[in-house]
Design a protein around this motif. Structure first.
Motif, PDB file in Angstrom:
ATOM      1  N   TRP A  86      10.992  13.667   2.636  1.00 53.67           N
ATOM      2  CA  TRP A  86      10.036  14.381   3.711  1.00 53.67           C
ATOM      3  C   TRP A  86       9.647  15.840   2.774  1.00 53.67           C
ATOM      4  O   TRP A  86      10.587  16.208   2.283  1.00 53.67           O
ATOM      5  CB  TRP A  86      10.393  14.437   5.057  1.00 53.67           C
ATOM      6  N   LEU A  87       8.635  16.462   3.545  1.00 52.40           N
ATOM      7  CA  LEU A  87       8.257  17.663   2.798  1.00 52.40           C
ATOM      8  C   LEU A  87       8.942  18.825   3.656  1.00 52.40           C
ATOM      9  O   LEU A  87       9.175  18.666   4.773  1.00 52.40           O
ATOM     10  CB  LEU A  87       6.834  17.829   2.798  1.00 52.40           C
ATOM     11  N   GLU A  88       9.332  19.845   2.797  1.00 55.14           N
ATOM     12  CA  GLU A  88      10.142  21.033   3.400  1.00 55.14           C
ATOM     13  C   GLU A  88       9.058  21.798   4.420  1.00 55.14           C
ATOM     14  O   GLU A  88       7.957  22.022   3.958  1.00 55.14           O
ATOM     15  CB  GLU A  88      10.709  21.815   2.313  1.00 55.14           C
ATOM     16  N   HIS A 103       5.957  11.839   6.090  1.00 57.02           N
ATOM     17  CA  HIS A 103       7.312  11.783   6.468  1.00 57.02           C
ATOM     18  C   HIS A 103       7.785  12.932   7.406  1.00 57.02           C
ATOM     19  O   HIS A 103       8.586  12.689   8.377  1.00 57.02           O
ATOM     20  CB  HIS A 103       8.300  11.754   5.149  1.00 57.02           C
ATOM     21  N   ALA A 104       7.369  14.253   7.049  1.00 59.43           N
ATOM     22  CA  ALA A 104       7.814  15.312   7.796  1.00 59.43           C
ATOM     23  C   ALA A 104       6.916  15.170   9.371  1.00 59.43           C
ATOM     24  O   ALA A 104       7.551  15.480  10.329  1.00 59.43           O
ATOM     25  CB  ALA A 104       7.126  16.470   7.108  1.00 59.43           C
ATOM     26  N   LEU A 105       5.771  14.570   9.285  1.00 61.07           N
ATOM     27  CA  LEU A 105       5.076  14.389  10.636  1.00 61.07           C
ATOM     28  C   LEU A 105       6.095  13.454  11.261  1.00 61.07           C
ATOM     29  O   LEU A 105       6.003  13.448  12.760  1.00 61.07           O
ATOM     30  CB  LEU A 105       3.764  13.692  10.520  1.00 61.07           C
ATOM     31  N   GLU A 106       6.635  12.352  10.915  1.00 58.57           N
ATOM     32  CA  GLU A 106       7.418  11.428  11.512  1.00 58.57           C
ATOM     33  C   GLU A 106       8.531  12.195  12.068  1.00 58.57           C
ATOM     34  O   GLU A 106       9.153  11.645  13.109  1.00 58.57           O
ATOM     35  CB  GLU A 106       8.126  10.406  10.609  1.00 58.57           C
ATOM     36  N   HIS A 107       9.034  13.035  11.537  1.00 58.69           N
ATOM     37  CA  HIS A 107      10.124  14.063  12.128  1.00 58.69           C
ATOM     38  C   HIS A 107       9.787  14.906  13.291  1.00 58.69           C
ATOM     39  O   HIS A 107      10.496  15.802  13.678  1.00 58.69           O
ATOM     40  CB  HIS A 107      10.880  14.878  11.225  1.00 58.69           C
ATOM     41  N   VAL A 189      11.656  17.948   0.655  1.00 60.30           N
ATOM     42  CA  VAL A 189      11.720  18.537  -0.957  1.00 60.30           C
ATOM     43  C   VAL A 189      10.247  19.401  -0.706  1.00 60.30           C
ATOM     44  O   VAL A 189       9.332  19.177   0.218  1.00 60.30           O
ATOM     45  CB  VAL A 189      11.328  17.124  -1.597  1.00 60.30           C
ATOM     46  N   GLN A 190       9.983  20.157  -2.008  1.00 58.53           N
ATOM     47  CA  GLN A 190       8.888  20.865  -1.984  1.00 58.53           C
ATOM     48  C   GLN A 190       7.952  20.183  -3.031  1.00 58.53           C
ATOM     49  O   GLN A 190       8.077  20.452  -4.214  1.00 58.53           O
ATOM     50  CB  GLN A 190       9.222  22.461  -2.261  1.00 58.53           C
ATOM     51  N   ARG A 191       7.166  19.578  -2.547  1.00 55.43           N
ATOM     52  CA  ARG A 191       6.421  18.492  -3.540  1.00 55.43           C
ATOM     53  C   ARG A 191       4.836  18.625  -3.382  1.00 55.43           C
ATOM     54  O   ARG A 191       4.166  18.509  -2.346  1.00 55.43           O
ATOM     55  CB  ARG A 191       6.792  16.987  -3.268  1.00 55.43           C
ATOM     56  N   LEU A 192       4.301  19.116  -4.338  1.00 53.43           N
ATOM     57  CA  LEU A 192       2.805  19.531  -4.607  1.00 53.43           C
ATOM     58  C   LEU A 192       2.016  18.106  -5.083  1.00 53.43           C
ATOM     59  O   LEU A 192       2.469  17.465  -5.743  1.00 53.43           O
ATOM     60  CB  LEU A 192       2.545  20.733  -5.327  1.00 53.43           C
ATOM     61  N   GLU A 193       0.818  18.086  -4.838  1.00 52.21           N
ATOM     62  CA  GLU A 193      -0.009  17.391  -5.450  1.00 52.21           C
ATOM     63  C   GLU A 193      -0.565  17.771  -6.641  1.00 52.21           C
ATOM     64  O   GLU A 193      -1.376  18.747  -6.649  1.00 52.21           O
ATOM     65  CB  GLU A 193      -1.202  16.940  -4.391  1.00 52.21           C
TER      66      GLU A 193
END
Length: 200
Positions: A86-88, A103-107, A189-193
């Protein structure tokens, strides 16, 4: 003859009075409908911002983990298959990878996105409103200046000053709609597009 004139005068007066009452009510109803339709279709127009009537709710048929890129039907997405990480939480100044944000929305995370046309001061206002379990990121070309999203639920906003932001947070900001509402976006994670669509 005089009685007939009196009856006709009363009838005409009644029609005029009814018209004066009914026509403004119909016009106001049309304006509200147009505002809601404009919001739902992503078009600029009058938007009724007094309540949450324009909130959109979506069925999310599948929530599997996948390493693949997902073609979401909404932009930003409201849920669906997503990355295993998930995104931080936090504020991002670049577009984030959707699969991690979902995934963060799922949380139970609140995700506020904004179009690049929004001013720096308005972006700062959105950052101030962002809850601890929240993500703020740009989303180029979206259908409204700002959009607030939780799992399966979304609202197009007129901008950073839209009073419905707080109304939405009060109604949906505790993760009630999410499959895993007691989880968190912290520790992600800190993941950019990147420009080619892959994770940076």
């Amino acid at each position: 003859m005089r009685a007939l004139r009196t009856v006709l005068a009363v009838l005409i007066a009644g029609v005029l009075i009814c018209g004066a009452i009914v026509l403004p009510l119909l016009a106001r109803s049309d304006d509200k409908a147009a505002g809601r339709m404009g919001s739902a279709n992503g078009q600029v127009g009058p938007v009724d911002t007094k309540d949450l009537a324009a909130v959109q709710k979506f069925e999310v048929p599948s929530i599997q983990h996948t390493p693949e890129t997902v073609d979401y039907p909404q932009s930003p997405p409201v849920g669906g298959n997503h990355d295993g990480a998930w995104l931080e939480c936090g504020v991002y100044d670049e577009q984030v990878r959707e699969e991690n944000a979902v995934h963060a929305l799922e949380h139970g995370t609140v995700w506020i996105t904004y179009d690049s046309s929004l001013s720096d001061s308005d972006v700062a206002k959105l950052a101030e409103l962002l809850p601890d379990e929240g993500i703020l990121s740009p989303n180029e070309g979206q259908s409204a200046p700002a959009i607030i999203t939780v799992w399966g639920t979304q609202l197009r906003l007129t901008g950073a000053g839209d009073i419905r932001i707080q109304l939405f947070l009060d109604a949906y900001g505790q993760g009630e709609t999410a499959p895993e509402p007691m989880a968190s976006c912290h520790g992600g994670v800190q993941r950019l597009e990147s420009e080619d669509g892959s994770a940076a």
